[in-house]
Design a protein around this motif. Structure first.
Motif, PDB file in Angstrom:
ATOM      1  N   PRO A 178       0.809  -1.232   0.000  1.00 38.63           N
ATOM      2  CA  PRO A 178       0.000   0.000   0.000  1.00 38.63           C
ATOM      3  C   PRO A 178       0.833   1.270   0.000  1.00 38.63           C
ATOM      4  CG  PRO A 178      -0.889  -1.590   1.565  1.00 38.63           C
ATOM      5  CD  PRO A 178       0.447  -2.142   1.099  1.00 38.63           C
ATOM      6  N   ARG A 179       2.072   1.185   0.471  1.00 36.80           N
ATOM      7  CA  ARG A 179       2.918   2.384   0.503  1.00 36.80           C
ATOM      8  C   ARG A 179       3.268   2.874  -0.895  1.00 36.80           C
ATOM      9  NH1 ARG A 179       7.998   0.626   3.732  1.00 36.80           N
ATOM     10  NH2 ARG A 179       7.754  -1.069   2.235  1.00 36.80           N
ATOM     11  N   SER A 180       3.079   2.040  -1.916  1.00 36.74           N
ATOM     12  CA  SER A 180       3.452   2.432  -3.271  1.00 36.74           C
ATOM     13  C   SER A 180       2.661   3.640  -3.757  1.00 36.74           C
ATOM     14  CB  SER A 180       3.235   1.265  -4.241  1.00 36.74           C
ATOM     15  OG  SER A 180       1.857   0.979  -4.402  1.00 36.74           O
ATOM     16  N   GLN A 181       1.513   3.932  -3.140  1.00 37.93           N
ATOM     17  CA  GLN A 181       0.680   5.048  -3.571  1.00 37.93           C
ATOM     18  C   GLN A 181       0.839   6.291  -2.698  1.00 37.93           C
ATOM     19  OE1 GLN A 181      -1.336   4.383  -6.490  1.00 37.93           O
ATOM     20  NE2 GLN A 181       0.139   2.706  -6.316  1.00 37.93           N
ATOM     21  N   LEU A 182       1.611   6.201  -1.618  1.00 39.89           N
ATOM     22  CA  LEU A 182       1.628   7.287  -0.644  1.00 39.89           C
ATOM     23  C   LEU A 182       2.378   8.518  -1.121  1.00 39.89           C
ATOM     24  CD1 LEU A 182       2.106   5.337   2.713  1.00 39.89           C
ATOM     25  CD2 LEU A 182      -0.003   6.220   1.686  1.00 39.89           C
ATOM     26  N   ASP A 183       3.317   8.359  -2.036  1.00 40.29           N
ATOM     27  CA  ASP A 183       4.123   9.501  -2.462  1.00 40.29           C
ATOM     28  C   ASP A 183       3.796   9.921  -3.890  1.00 40.29           C
ATOM     29  OD1 ASP A 183       5.126   7.273  -3.663  1.00 40.29           O
ATOM     30  OD2 ASP A 183       7.218   7.613  -3.100  1.00 40.29           O
ATOM     31  N   LEU A 184       2.562   9.647  -4.327  1.00 39.74           N
ATOM     32  CA  LEU A 184       2.128  10.016  -5.671  1.00 39.74           C
ATOM     33  C   LEU A 184       1.159  11.185  -5.608  1.00 39.74           C
ATOM     34  CD1 LEU A 184       1.362   6.510  -7.239  1.00 39.74           C
ATOM     35  CD2 LEU A 184       3.505   7.803  -7.320  1.00 39.74           C
ATOM     36  N   ILE A 185       1.311  12.134  -6.523  1.00 37.83           N
ATOM     37  CA  ILE A 185       0.345  13.221  -6.673  1.00 37.83           C
ATOM     38  C   ILE A 185      -0.045  13.277  -8.141  1.00 37.83           C
ATOM     39  CG2 ILE A 185      -0.022  15.713  -6.613  1.00 37.83           C
ATOM     40  CD1 ILE A 185       1.720  15.904  -4.206  1.00 37.83           C
ATOM     41  N   GLN A 186      -1.350  13.213  -8.398  1.00 37.17           N
ATOM     42  CA  GLN A 186      -1.816  13.291  -9.776  1.00 37.17           C
ATOM     43  C   GLN A 186      -1.720  14.727 -10.266  1.00 37.17           C
ATOM     44  OE1 GLN A 186      -5.412  11.138 -10.883  1.00 37.17           O
ATOM     45  NE2 GLN A 186      -6.066  12.946 -12.032  1.00 37.17           N
ATOM     46  N   VAL A 187      -1.154  14.898 -11.469  1.00 34.27           N
ATOM     47  CA  VAL A 187      -0.962  16.251 -11.998  1.00 34.27           C
ATOM     48  C   VAL A 187      -1.580  16.403 -13.371  1.00 34.27           C
ATOM     49  CG1 VAL A 187       1.097  16.811 -10.684  1.00 34.27           C
ATOM     50  CG2 VAL A 187       1.324  15.560 -12.834  1.00 34.27           C
ATOM     51  N   THR A 188      -2.605  15.606 -13.669  1.00 33.44           N
ATOM     52  CA  THR A 188      -3.312  15.821 -14.927  1.00 33.44           C
ATOM     53  C   THR A 188      -3.805  17.263 -14.988  1.00 33.44           C
ATOM     54  OG1 THR A 188      -3.991  13.505 -14.965  1.00 33.44           O
ATOM     55  CG2 THR A 188      -5.200  15.033 -16.379  1.00 33.44           C
ATOM     56  N   ASP A 189      -4.261  17.774 -13.839  1.00 30.91           N
ATOM     57  CA  ASP A 189      -4.662  19.180 -13.744  1.00 30.91           C
ATOM     58  C   ASP A 189      -3.929  19.790 -12.558  1.00 30.91           C
ATOM     59  OD1 ASP A 189      -6.733  19.107 -15.830  1.00 30.91           O
ATOM     60  OD2 ASP A 189      -7.754  17.752 -14.436  1.00 30.91           O
ATOM     61  N   MET A 190      -2.892  20.578 -12.852  1.00 25.13           N
ATOM     62  CA  MET A 190      -2.134  21.236 -11.800  1.00 25.13           C
ATOM     63  C   MET A 190      -2.899  22.444 -11.295  1.00 25.13           C
ATOM     64  SD  MET A 190       0.644  21.476  -9.942  1.00 25.13           S
ATOM     65  CE  MET A 190       1.927  20.495 -10.711  1.00 25.13           C
ATOM     66  N   THR A 191      -3.112  22.505  -9.990  1.00 22.28           N
ATOM     67  CA  THR A 191      -3.842  23.623  -9.393  1.00 22.28           C
ATOM     68  C   THR A 191      -2.880  24.487  -8.587  1.00 22.28           C
ATOM     69  OG1 THR A 191      -4.337  22.416  -7.348  1.00 22.28           O
ATOM     70  CG2 THR A 191      -5.871  22.141  -9.200  1.00 22.28           C
ATOM     71  N   PRO A 192      -3.264  25.729  -8.286  1.00 20.92           N
ATOM     72  CA  PRO A 192      -2.416  26.566  -7.427  1.00 20.92           C
ATOM     73  C   PRO A 192      -2.158  25.919  -6.076  1.00 20.92           C
ATOM     74  CG  PRO A 192      -4.050  27.911  -8.532  1.00 20.92           C
ATOM     75  CD  PRO A 192      -4.403  26.495  -8.849  1.00 20.92           C
ATOM     76  N   ALA A 193      -3.153  25.220  -5.531  1.00 24.85           N
ATOM     77  CA  ALA A 193      -2.965  24.556  -4.235  1.00 24.85           C
ATOM     78  C   ALA A 193      -1.885  23.486  -4.323  1.00 24.85           C
ATOM     79  CB  ALA A 193      -4.288  23.945  -3.763  1.00 24.85           C
ATOM     80  N   THR A 194      -1.863  22.742  -5.444  1.00 21.02           N
ATOM     81  CA  THR A 194      -0.829  21.717  -5.618  1.00 21.02           C
ATOM     82  C   THR A 194       0.548  22.363  -5.720  1.00 21.02           C
ATOM     83  OG1 THR A 194      -2.401  20.280  -6.769  1.00 21.02           O
ATOM     84  CG2 THR A 194      -0.069  19.785  -7.034  1.00 21.02           C
ATOM     85  N   ALA A 195       0.635  23.468  -6.453  1.00 21.81           N
ATOM     86  CA  ALA A 195       1.913  24.167  -6.586  1.00 21.81           C
ATOM     87  C   ALA A 195       2.424  24.638  -5.225  1.00 21.81           C
ATOM     88  CB  ALA A 195       1.769  25.352  -7.548  1.00 21.81           C
ATOM     89  N   VAL A 196       1.533  25.144  -4.393  1.00 26.48           N
ATOM     90  CA  VAL A 196       1.924  25.582  -3.045  1.00 26.48           C
ATOM     91  C   VAL A 196       2.396  24.387  -2.225  1.00 26.48           C
ATOM     92  CG1 VAL A 196       1.081  26.562  -0.880  1.00 26.48           C
ATOM     93  CG2 VAL A 196       0.437  27.612  -3.066  1.00 26.48           C
ATOM     94  N   LEU A 197       1.682  23.270  -2.327  1.00 27.88           N
ATOM     95  CA  LEU A 197       2.066  22.064  -1.602  1.00 27.88           C
ATOM     96  C   LEU A 197       3.469  21.609  -1.991  1.00 27.88           C
ATOM     97  CD1 LEU A 197       1.450  19.533   0.153  1.00 27.88           C
ATOM     98  CD2 LEU A 197       0.430  18.515  -1.907  1.00 27.88           C
TER      99      LEU A 197
END
Length: 331
Positions: A178-197
């Motif tokens: 299950p840890r294989s998914q913990l460090d993934l972030i989907q970026v199909t649509d990059m949002t300002p919140a994701t950029a800040v993160l």
């Protein structure tokens, strides 16, 4: 099928529209074979699965033939087989890489057989608590870096992916660990919140990983063209836009499978990437050209280990145009 440097129109579909679910089903069975009998029985059973997959996916088959034709033109001394024999070797390497991913997350891959080149670059950044952006490729096995990061807590990675694509394989990895998914972030649509993160992560000394050799999942992908294997190919500008937003060092990361293990290679790319509006298009071209040159260098070392089974040289429309909104939505 005759050798060509321009595959059939069927192969020009965007990479994200290629369905790999049926192939993943075959790999599930083959992984079970490996667990019981070992790698050589796995390989014996792999080829019928590959032949079936190639027969059902003419676009992927044509893309493989086209890529290998480019390699032969660029380096005839490598003696790359032509025709379906070469494509079969290419797909066989892809099957081996998928097995390696499953072995990594299943705790069965010999991590002691993984050698690291340029590791001191990342080690120095970690010691200075200075994060950065790692631009990776679809050469070899990116999972090596993610798993290695789990074994070295000081190396904190966040991998940007298009998880809408290949969901079946992602679910398989999650079943293994299950840890294989913990460090993934989907970026199909990059949002300002994701950029800040992401900026917060880099400020804490962590690393963000993004691929540099696939065009964005977008109806109007923004790309820069660069010479790759003696032909102009589109490369995403997103990694460079993101690097300019994060204001951090940028590195390249490559992996290659070896006879009994694998290698990871880290290379410095840019200490900082700044994109003044008046020079943006020129800078995108220069950055893409430098990245393409390093990608070509590593591809020619292990040509069968680059896994982009679509018309890589097809030019998306519309082409890159200068605009005022280039710095808010990396892909």
């Amino acid at each position: 099928m005759s050798e060509t440097l321009k595959p059939a129109a069927a192969s020009s579909r965007h990479w994200a529209h290629i369905n790999e679910v049926s192939f993943i089903g075959g790999m599930r069975l083959l992984f079970a074979v490996y667990r019981v009998f070992g790698r050589w029985p796995f390989r014996l059973m792999l080829y019928p699965v590959l032949l079936w997959y190639m027969a059902r996916n003419p676009a992927a088959r044509a893309a493989s033939l086209d890529y290998l034709a480019h390699v032969r033109r660029r380096r005839p001394d490598l003696h790359i087989p032509s025709g379906l024999r070469g494509a079969l070797r290419h797909f066989a390497a892809f099957g081996e890489s998928l097995l390696d991913k499953m072995l990594l997350w299943g705790g069965l891959f010999p991590l002691d057989k993984v050698s690291v080149s340029g590791g001191e670059i990342v080690a120095e950044a970690i010691a200075a608590r200075r994060g950065g952006l790692l631009i990776c490729t679809h050469l070899g096995n990116l999972e090596l870096c993610r798993v290695a990061g789990r074994n070295h807590p000081e190396l904190k990675l966040t991998v940007l992916v298009h998880t809408k694509h290949a969901q079946a394989f992602n679910r398989m990895l999650a079943q293994l660990d299950p840890r294989s998914q913990l460090d993934l972030i989907q970026v199909t649509d990059m949002t300002p919140a994701t950029a800040v993160l992401l900026a917060d992560k880099v400020a804490r000394g962590e690393f963000v990983v993004i691929a540099g050799d696939r065009v964005p999942v977008s109806p109007s992908p923004r790309v820069a063209t660069a010479n790759f294997l003696d032909a102009e190919a589109p490369f995403p500008i997103g990694p460079y836009v993101l690097a300019s937003l994060l204001e951090c060092p940028t590195y390249l990361m490559f992996s290659q499978r070896t006879r009994d293990g694998a290698t990871l290679c880290f290379e410095p790319f840019r200490e900082r990437i700044s994109l003044p509006r008046s020079q943006r298009e020129q800078l995108f071209s220069e950055l893409a050209a430098d990245y393409a040159a390093r990608l070509e260098h590593h591809c020619l070392q292990t040509p069968f280990q680059w896994f982009n089974f679509y018309d890589f040289w097809a030019q998306p429309q519309p082409r890159l145009q200068p605009s005022s909104d280039n710095h808010h939505a990396p892909h």
